[in-house]
Scaffold this motif. Structure first.
Motif, PDB file in Angstrom:
ATOM      1  N   LEU A  84       0.818  -1.221   0.000  1.00 51.15           N
ATOM      2  CA  LEU A  84       0.000   0.000   0.000  1.00 51.15           C
ATOM      3  C   LEU A  84       0.847   1.264   0.000  1.00 51.15           C
ATOM      4  O   LEU A  84       0.422   2.295   0.520  1.00 51.15           O
ATOM      5  CB  LEU A  84      -0.929  -0.008   1.214  1.00 51.15           C
ATOM      6  CG  LEU A  84      -1.920  -1.166   1.300  1.00 51.15           C
ATOM      7  CD1 LEU A  84      -2.670  -1.127   2.608  1.00 51.15           C
ATOM      8  CD2 LEU A  84      -2.885  -1.137   0.138  1.00 51.15           C
ATOM      9  N   ALA A  85       2.029   1.214  -0.577  1.00 50.97           N
ATOM     10  CA  ALA A  85       2.932   2.370  -0.586  1.00 50.97           C
ATOM     11  C   ALA A  85       2.258   3.562  -1.246  1.00 50.97           C
ATOM     12  O   ALA A  85       1.705   3.473  -2.338  1.00 50.97           O
ATOM     13  CB  ALA A  85       4.213   2.014  -1.321  1.00 50.97           C
ATOM     14  N   GLY A  86       2.284   4.680  -0.553  1.00 49.61           N
ATOM     15  CA  GLY A  86       1.705   5.907  -1.085  1.00 49.61           C
ATOM     16  C   GLY A  86       0.202   6.008  -0.952  1.00 49.61           C
ATOM     17  O   GLY A  86      -0.393   6.997  -1.383  1.00 49.61           O
ATOM     18  N   SER A  87      -0.436   5.025  -0.368  1.00 46.86           N
ATOM     19  CA  SER A  87      -1.891   5.037  -0.219  1.00 46.86           C
ATOM     20  C   SER A  87      -2.268   5.550   1.164  1.00 46.86           C
ATOM     21  O   SER A  87      -1.560   5.341   2.135  1.00 46.86           O
ATOM     22  CB  SER A  87      -2.437   3.621  -0.414  1.00 46.86           C
ATOM     23  OG  SER A  87      -3.804   3.577  -0.112  1.00 46.86           O
ATOM     24  N   SER A  88      -3.417   6.207   1.231  1.00 48.36           N
ATOM     25  CA  SER A  88      -3.887   6.683   2.537  1.00 48.36           C
ATOM     26  C   SER A  88      -4.493   5.543   3.345  1.00 48.36           C
ATOM     27  O   SER A  88      -4.722   5.688   4.544  1.00 48.36           O
ATOM     28  CB  SER A  88      -4.902   7.803   2.353  1.00 48.36           C
ATOM     29  OG  SER A  88      -6.022   7.332   1.621  1.00 48.36           O
ATOM     30  N   ALA A  89      -4.740   4.401   2.720  1.00 45.46           N
ATOM     31  CA  ALA A  89      -5.330   3.249   3.409  1.00 45.46           C
ATOM     32  C   ALA A  89      -4.319   2.539   4.297  1.00 45.46           C
ATOM     33  O   ALA A  89      -4.694   1.682   5.094  1.00 45.46           O
ATOM     34  CB  ALA A  89      -5.903   2.268   2.398  1.00 45.46           C
TER      35      ALA A  89
END
Length: 94
Positions: free
Chosen positions: A35-40
């Protein structure tokens, strides 16, 4: 082993604590890469951090200390190698 891993009650031995660190590191690495760079990513890290705090508190209890002791810098490293308090203490049986 790993009975109620998200609970702050009770005691755990060094083996379970060290396995918890490995599981946390492996899981956090997978979450970070997937999930790199994701707000999740925060949604998935919250249970992982809760798991590590709970396991750390139980390891502190095994040493006869309050769970707040895990906030002391490098105390987590000490908990990996120090032996537990023998017999029963205020946090439960050994």
């Amino acid at each position: 082993m790993f009975k109620q891993p998200f609970s702050f009650d009770g005691r755990i031995r060094r083996t379970e604590y060290c396995l918890s660190i490995l599981i946390y590191g492996f899981g956090a690495g997978i979450i970070g890469v997937a999930l790199a760079g994701s707000s999740a990513v925060a949604i998935f890290y919250i249970p992982a951090i809760w798991f590590m705090w709970a396991q750390g508190a139980k390891r502190c209890h095994d040493r006869g200390n309050s769970g707040w002791w895990q906030l002391i810098p490098f105390y987590g490293l000490w908990m990996m190698f120090a032996d537990s308090m023998p017999g029963n203490n205020e946090y439960g049986p050994n």
